[in-house]
Design a protein around this motif. Sequence first.
Motif, short mmCIF file in Angstrom:
data_model
loop_
_atom_site.label_atom_id
_atom_site.label_comp_id
_atom_site.label_asym_id
_atom_site.label_seq_id
_atom_site.Cartn_x
_atom_site.Cartn_y
_atom_site.Cartn_z
N CYS A 178 0.85 -1.18 0.00
CA CYS A 178 0.00 0.00 0.00
C CYS A 178 0.90 1.24 0.00
O CYS A 178 1.94 1.27 -0.66
CB CYS A 178 -1.00 -0.05 1.15
SG CYS A 178 -2.40 1.09 0.95
N ARG A 202 -6.07 -1.44 -1.90
CA ARG A 202 -6.57 -0.11 -2.30
C ARG A 202 -7.11 0.61 -1.08
O ARG A 202 -7.29 0.03 -0.02
CB ARG A 202 -7.65 -0.26 -3.38
CG ARG A 202 -7.20 -1.02 -4.61
CD ARG A 202 -5.99 -0.40 -5.29
NE ARG A 202 -6.24 0.94 -5.76
CZ ARG A 202 -6.42 1.29 -7.03
NH1 ARG A 202 -6.38 0.39 -7.98
NH2 ARG A 202 -6.61 2.55 -7.37
N GLN A 208 -11.02 1.87 -6.71
CA GLN A 208 -10.70 1.08 -7.91
C GLN A 208 -11.83 1.18 -8.94
O GLN A 208 -11.59 1.33 -10.13
CB GLN A 208 -10.43 -0.38 -7.52
CG GLN A 208 -9.96 -1.21 -8.68
CD GLN A 208 -9.18 -2.45 -8.26
OE1 GLN A 208 -8.33 -2.41 -7.38
NE2 GLN A 208 -9.46 -3.56 -8.89
N SER A 233 -10.96 -4.17 -3.99
CA SER A 233 -9.54 -4.27 -4.33
C SER A 233 -9.23 -5.42 -5.28
O SER A 233 -8.19 -5.46 -5.90
CB SER A 233 -8.74 -4.55 -3.05
OG SER A 233 -8.14 -3.43 -2.53
#
Length: 768
Positions: A374, A411, A417, A538
């Motif tokens: 991340c 994410r 996303q 994600s």
Amino acid sequence: MSDQGGDGPTTEAEWSQKDYHHPSAGWGAARSVAKVLGREHAITSGPRAMLRMNHENGGFDCPGCAWPDAIDGLKLDLCENGVKHVVWEMTPKRAGREFFAAHTVAELESWTDFALEDVGRLTEPMVYDATTDHYVPISWQAAFDLIGTELQGLDSPDQASFYTSGRLSNEATFLYQLFAREYGTNNLPDCSNMCHEASGRALQAALGTGKGTADLKDWETAEAIFVLGVNAASNAPRMLTALSDAYRRGAQIVHINPLVEAAAGRTIVPHEFVDMALNRSTPTSTLNLQVRVGGDLALLRGIAKAVLEEAETDPKALDEVFLERYTDGFAAYRKLCEQTDWADLVEQSGLTEADIRRAATIYSRSRRTLISWCLGVTQHEHGVDTVREIVNLLLLRGNLGREGAGPSPVRGHSNVQGNRTCGIDHRPGTAFLDRLAAACEIDPPRHHGLDTVRTIAALRDGSVTVFVGMGGNFALAAPDTAATAEGLRACELTVQVSTKLNRSHLVHGRQALILPCLGRTELDVQAAGPQSVSVEDSMSMVHLSTGRKRPASPALLSEPAIIAGIARATLPDTRTPWTSYVEDYDRIRDIMARALDGFEDFNRRVRHPLGFRLRQPARELVFRTESGRAEFSTADLPDLRPADDDVLILQTMRSHDQWNTTIYSDNDRYRGVKNLRTLILMNADDMQARGLAQGDLVDITATARDGSTRVLREYRALRYDMPRGNAAGYMPEMNVLVAATDYSTQSDQPLMKNIHVRVTPTVREASN
Ligand SMILES: Nc1nc2c(c(=O)[nH]1)N[C@H]1C(S)=C(S)[C@@H](COP(=O)(O)OP(=O)(O)OC[C@H]3O[C@@H](n4cnc5c(=O)[nH]c(N)nc54)[C@H](O)[C@@H]3O)O[C@H]1N2
Ligand SMILES: Nc1nc2c(c(=O)[nH]1)N[C@H]1C(S)=C(S)[C@@H](COP(=O)(O)OP(=O)(O)OC[C@H]3O[C@@H](n4cnc5c(=O)[nH]c(N)nc54)[C@H](O)[C@@H]3O)O[C@H]1N2
Ligand SMILES: [Mo]
């Protein structure tokens, strides 16, 4: 409040800090949830709402993070921070017209950010009245007309910029970008410009897809999991379940982080009631490597070098068939690794050669490896290079396109996303625009638009004069708080579509609107009846989210309705059926099915109980790159040594008790901090070298690339286990230190994890 914003509740309580020795999640989380529910008087409605969260049949999607739901759909997979986030939206408190009548904007500016949001949910549209310095009520139609008139009056559509924060549903996102492009601009900055832009660009270049290829099934079957630069216990708590399951089946779990975060210890998964009752925790790590800030690329290359060395005697260390058949550029990469000295890798990673080799052994013994990351990886100058190095490493052993393996970025916002998939992109591709133009019969602009940092620059030089924020809190989330504020204040018009009062409403243009919208938990009724929206997690799963709660106020509109209102007022000759789209979101999904790749038969597929997975060509070993293969990259190792020994590299991160710019409390449980946010965590030796004792007040001076300096005063220095030369503190207040001009040349991401600072004892003026 302090000058920089980002403050939690004002408290007289003494601050403290001690090591945290309990497992993550478990009872600490359960107690915290009970407290939050109590504070918001949500004891009765709270638990009922939680049961509908992430539910396979007609629930709403947890707005807390983008981690996917359990594949079997049956687990009550709740997490503490998801609950806090939902309850935050469900508060019974209201910021109505009486509230705004009672307080001038100048007065509100002195409030803490916690106090602003704590007023409660916004209830009706408000417009700024400069003569009285108050926000006053305005009708929805008058608000839309004001925006329409202002936008029509610009010399060029590129003088407006349309920000989004990653909570917007797919349907609202699609309408928002359609509106911006029909109006005539690709100025679509978003929060992703500050989090995973680097990941998107790297994966696109390497694999021909901007997303990770792994899904939850892969997390359940991987033999080795590498977790880089994620504070999972706080920011993706449901990952703890995957990690403890992995540990129990004997998988290796390597955490790579300058700090040993709570997820690198032990956990009790809340839905495992027996473990909760017995207080029985499971480890979630088998190796922790405290890389120096920014040192991941060197570490990853070191692992690759060790694997290549092993391959000299054991060819099985590499997946030669895979390399031969599916990749491009391997020979050059191998040569680069061979030519890189161990001494450099050790120096730049901040780890010993033995540590790097230990990680390499884990990697080469594993038949299925997954690498997750991340912000610790992306918010650096060389973020793109580092993500490409992650792919390089995976390719060496064919860890792609098969079960239990692949790249898996974590994410941020719950639909960040999906926003990109549905068109929030300031650099849209030709194929995307062609298809959009044909399906929607518009003529979208072809030149690239502005992202976040370029929007700030344009606000400041006057080339953008209208700023629309569709969610989020741009004033605090963006770098360089002072510069961003200056830009927003110079606007002709600022529009913020929000659920709660925040700093971005107070840092406003000559004219300003606050437009309140429905939250994710709330019932959205349109002409055709109650509506659902969709989101993408994600791992590329798209599913419906349906709010059921009575809206916070009858005057709230849904985000699609607000966008349609703005569009109709701005585009008098539009042929887009805005009204019809809002009447029935199925119609939005029908046009999305025609305009977007992978959304064929959208309405039917999204109604499957668990939704559907968007096609991932790279997962099937189809690479939409120029060579048609997965591309190795050969980036130079960055030199991380600061110009001067006196300089520390400061990274900014979230506490356990905040959601980006929303601060729930001044505590950071897993780091053992209570009642303090104005802190800087430092290595004990670095503190000693500066003559600092635990808790001493310090001034932090950041030097930007252009030599300009920015200062935060009277922060407390606390000892923390991390590599020498590094420091850490909290966002968003430390954005004061991030120069708006300091962003990665590879991704335009602000260098929020790489700020060069000097820390000196605060000198108080002697009082007499
Ligand atoms: N509860 C909660 N959940 C959230 C959010 C929230 O604010 N609260 N925010 C959401 C959003 S928008 C996002 S983008 C994500 C963010 O999720 P994270 O990326 O976990 O966010 P940060 O708090 O910035 O933590 C960064 C982590 O990277 C580490 N780190 C810093 N520099 C480096 C480095 O150079 N190398 C390595 N290997 N590690 C480094 C830090 O020590 C820290 O553990 O979380 C999402 N989920
Ligand atoms: N220094 C530093 N700065 C950072 C980061 C960092 O690590 N370090 N991280 C960056 C990252 S990863 C991100 S994502 C950004 C976050 O940037 P943003 O996404 O802009 O900020 P948030 O704090 O998530 O936005 C909170 C606001 O969203 C509004 N909101 C909440 N729910 C809804 C909804 O359903 N609809 C609408 N329309 N509005 C809603 C509320 O009014 C709330 O005040 O910050 C970035 N800034
Ligand atoms: Mo983010």
